[in-house]
Design a protein around this motif. Structure first.
Motif, PDB file in Angstrom:
ATOM      1  N   VAL A 137       0.838  -1.204   0.000  1.00  0.00           N
ATOM      2  CA  VAL A 137       0.000   0.000   0.000  1.00  0.00           C
ATOM      3  C   VAL A 137       0.873   1.254   0.000  1.00  0.00           C
ATOM      4  N   LEU A 138       2.032   1.160   0.662  1.00  0.00           N
ATOM      5  CA  LEU A 138       2.914   2.318   0.802  1.00  0.00           C
ATOM      6  C   LEU A 138       3.888   2.484  -0.360  1.00  0.00           C
ATOM      7  N   ALA A 139       4.105   1.413  -1.103  1.00  0.00           N
ATOM      8  CA  ALA A 139       5.174   1.413  -2.106  1.00  0.00           C
ATOM      9  C   ALA A 139       5.169   2.629  -3.028  1.00  0.00           C
ATOM     10  N   PRO A 140       4.025   3.070  -3.580  1.00  0.00           N
ATOM     11  CA  PRO A 140       4.058   4.227  -4.499  1.00  0.00           C
ATOM     12  C   PRO A 140       4.400   5.551  -3.816  1.00  0.00           C
ATOM     13  N   PHE A 141       4.392   5.567  -2.483  1.00  0.00           N
ATOM     14  CA  PHE A 141       4.566   6.828  -1.755  1.00  0.00           C
ATOM     15  C   PHE A 141       5.897   6.889  -0.995  1.00  0.00           C
ATOM     16  N   ILE A 142       6.785   5.923  -1.262  1.00  0.00           N
ATOM     17  CA  ILE A 142       8.076   5.881  -0.585  1.00  0.00           C
ATOM     18  C   ILE A 142       9.162   6.417  -1.504  1.00  0.00           C
ATOM     19  N   LYS A 143       9.928   7.370  -0.965  1.00  0.00           N
ATOM     20  CA  LYS A 143      11.064   7.917  -1.686  1.00  0.00           C
ATOM     21  C   LYS A 143      12.213   8.090  -0.716  1.00  0.00           C
ATOM     22  N   ASP A 144      13.355   7.525  -1.076  1.00  0.00           N
ATOM     23  CA  ASP A 144      14.539   7.568  -0.204  1.00  0.00           C
ATOM     24  C   ASP A 144      14.232   7.013   1.186  1.00  0.00           C
ATOM     25  N   GLY A 145      13.397   5.979   1.231  1.00  0.00           N
ATOM     26  CA  GLY A 145      13.087   5.307   2.485  1.00  0.00           C
ATOM     27  C   GLY A 145      12.062   5.993   3.354  1.00  0.00           C
ATOM     28  N   GLU A 146      11.511   7.145   2.919  1.00  0.00           N
ATOM     29  CA  GLU A 146      10.527   7.894   3.705  1.00  0.00           C
ATOM     30  C   GLU A 146       9.177   7.921   2.983  1.00  0.00           C
ATOM     31  N   VAL A 147       8.101   7.943   3.772  1.00  0.00           N
ATOM     32  CA  VAL A 147       6.755   7.958   3.210  1.00  0.00           C
ATOM     33  C   VAL A 147       6.273   9.396   3.046  1.00  0.00           C
ATOM     34  N   ASP A 148       5.731   9.691   1.868  1.00  0.00           N
ATOM     35  CA  ASP A 148       5.099  10.990   1.627  1.00  0.00           C
ATOM     36  C   ASP A 148       3.664  10.890   2.142  1.00  0.00           C
ATOM     37  N   LEU A 149       3.499  11.149   3.429  1.00  0.00           N
ATOM     38  CA  LEU A 149       2.194  10.959   4.065  1.00  0.00           C
ATOM     39  C   LEU A 149       1.165  11.951   3.553  1.00  0.00           C
ATOM     40  N   ALA A 150       1.582  13.160   3.223  1.00  0.00           N
ATOM     41  CA  ALA A 150       0.635  14.168   2.724  1.00  0.00           C
ATOM     42  C   ALA A 150      -0.047  13.668   1.455  1.00  0.00           C
ATOM     43  N   THR A 151       0.739  13.157   0.519  1.00  0.00           N
ATOM     44  CA  THR A 151       0.172  12.656  -0.739  1.00  0.00           C
ATOM     45  C   THR A 151      -0.664  11.404  -0.494  1.00  0.00           C
ATOM     46  N   LEU A 152      -0.193  10.547   0.404  1.00  0.00           N
ATOM     47  CA  LEU A 152      -0.925   9.319   0.711  1.00  0.00           C
ATOM     48  C   LEU A 152      -2.297   9.617   1.292  1.00  0.00           C
ATOM     49  N   LEU A 153      -2.370  10.522   2.256  1.00  0.00           N
ATOM     50  CA  LEU A 153      -3.657  10.859   2.861  1.00  0.00           C
ATOM     51  C   LEU A 153      -4.585  11.543   1.867  1.00  0.00           C
TER      52      LEU A 153
END
Length: 302
Positions: A137-153
Motif C-alpha cells: 500500500v505504501l510502495a508508491p509513496f516511498i522515496k529515499d526510504g521515507e513515506v510521503d504521508l501528505a500525498t498518501l492521505l
C-alpha cells in the motif's frame, strides 16, 4: 516541668499555667504553625518507553526515573502522581490546580495555555507502522526510504490509526487536520495504542502513526511478533524531536517551571539519552546518542 505543673494546680499559679500552655503548643506542635506546602500533581500516561504502566518493566520508563529525581529535588512541594489518559491529562492542564506533565511535545498552540520547560529529552520522531502483508500500500509513496504521508492521505484510500488528542508535532498535526475524517481512526481509551494495534491486526485499519519504540513495546504486550510489522519514517518530520515538561499556565505553574528548569540544568543528560537509546533498535542507537549529545551541548551554549 513537673514543678511547673504542680504550681499550676495550686490556687495562685494560673498565670504560670497560661504561659506553660502556650509554650507546649509552640514547642510540641510546630507543624500546626508551618506554612503548608503547595501540592504539585504530576500526570503520567501509558507511553512506553517514557512511562510504563504494566509488564515486567513497570515503573522503569525513561521519564518514570526522571520523575523520581525531580520529586526528590523539589522538597518545597507536596507531590502527587496521577495516571491519566491523553484526553484527561490535557483537560487537567486547562484547570487552575498546580499540574505538570513530564512528557509533552511543544507547539505554538499549546504554548498559549501551557507553561513549558527547557527541552528535557530527545526522541525519535513519529513514523508509520504497517503490517508486512499490507506494505505494498505504501510502495508508491516511498522515496529515499521515507513515506510521503501528505500525498498518501490526499488519496483518501487508506485508514490511519491515531491516538485522539495526542500531539504528533506541528508538521504531522497540520497534515492530520487537513486529512479527510474518513481516513482517520481515532482512539480515546487508556490503552489506545494497544487497541489500535489489534484493529490493525484484524484489518480494520492499514496504517498506525506513532513512535517506533512505543509501537514495538505495545506490539510485544499484545502478542504481535515484531516481524509482522514494518516501520517507515515520514518525510518532512525530521529525525528527532524534543520532549518538554509542561505545567498549568498560572503564577504557581510558571514558578514551578522556573524551579524545574533550575533542577534540569543540574541533571546529567547523558544518562537520560542512554536510557532512551536502550529502547531503540541497535542500528539507530549510535546515531541517536550522537545527535542527542550535540543537541544538548548546543542548548547549553545558548
Amino acid at each position: 516541668m513537673a514543678r511547673s505543673i504542680k504550681c499550676c494546680l495550686s490556687g495562685n499559679g494560673r498565670a504560670l499555667c497560661t504561659w506553660l500552655g502556650l509554650f507546649l503548643i509552640f514547642a510540641l506542635a510546630p507543624q500546626t504553625w508551618a506554612h503548608p506546602k503547595d501540592t504539585l500533581i504530576w500526570l503520567k500516561r501509558d507511553l512506553p518507553p517514557l512511562f510504563i504502566f504494566e509488564g515486567p518493566k513497570k515503573g522503569q520508563g525513561v521519564i518514570d526515573e526522571l520523575l523520581t529525581e525531580l520529586i526528590a529535588g523539589m522538597p518545597q512541594y507536596q507531590h502527587s502522581v496521577m495516571k491519566v489518559n491523553r484526553a484527561r491529562g490535557l483537560q487537567m492542564l486547562h484547570e487552575p490546580s498546580l499540574t505538570c506533565d513530564a512528557a509533552l511535545n511543544w507547539s505554538k498552540e499549546r504554548e498559549t495555555w501551557i507553561a513549558f520547560s527547557i527541552p528535557v529529552f530527545r526522541a525519535m520522531s513519529n513514523g508509520l507502522a504497517v503490517r508486512r502483508v499490507d506494505r505494498e500500500v505504501l510502495a508508491p509513496f516511498i522515496k529515499d526510504g521515507e513515506v510521503d504521508l501528505a500525498t498518501l492521505l490526499a488519496t483518501g484510500s487508506v485508514t490511519l490509526g491515531i491516538v485522539a488528542e495526542r500531539n504528533y508535532g506541528e508538521y504531522l498535526d497540520t497534515l492530520l487536520t487537513q486529512a479527510s475524517p474518513k481516513t482517520l481512526t481515532r482512539h480515546y481509551g487508556s490503552d489506545a495504542l494497544g487497541s489500535l494495534l489489534q484493529m490493525q491486526r484484524l484489518g480494520r485499519l492499514q496504517l498506525l502513526l506513532g513512535y517506533r519504540p512505543e509501537i514495538r513495546y505495545q506490539a510485544q504486550q499484545q502478542g504481535i511478533a515484531e516481524d509482522e510489522l514494518r516501520f517507515y519514517p515520514i518525510r518532512g518530520t525530521g529525525k528527532y524531536l524534543s520532549g518538554y515538561i509542561g505545567c498549568t499556565d498560572t503564577p504557581q505553574g510558571r514558578q514551578a517551571i522556573i524551579e524545574i528548569n533550575r533542577l534540569l540544568r543540574t541533571l546529567p543528560r547523558d544518562h537520560l539519552s542512554e536510557a532512551y537509546a536502550a529502547w531503540l533498535d541497535p542500528e539507530s542507537r549510535s546515531a541517536y546518542l550522537e545527535a542527542s549529545r550535540e543537541f544538548f551541548e548546543q542548548q547549553a551554549g545558548n
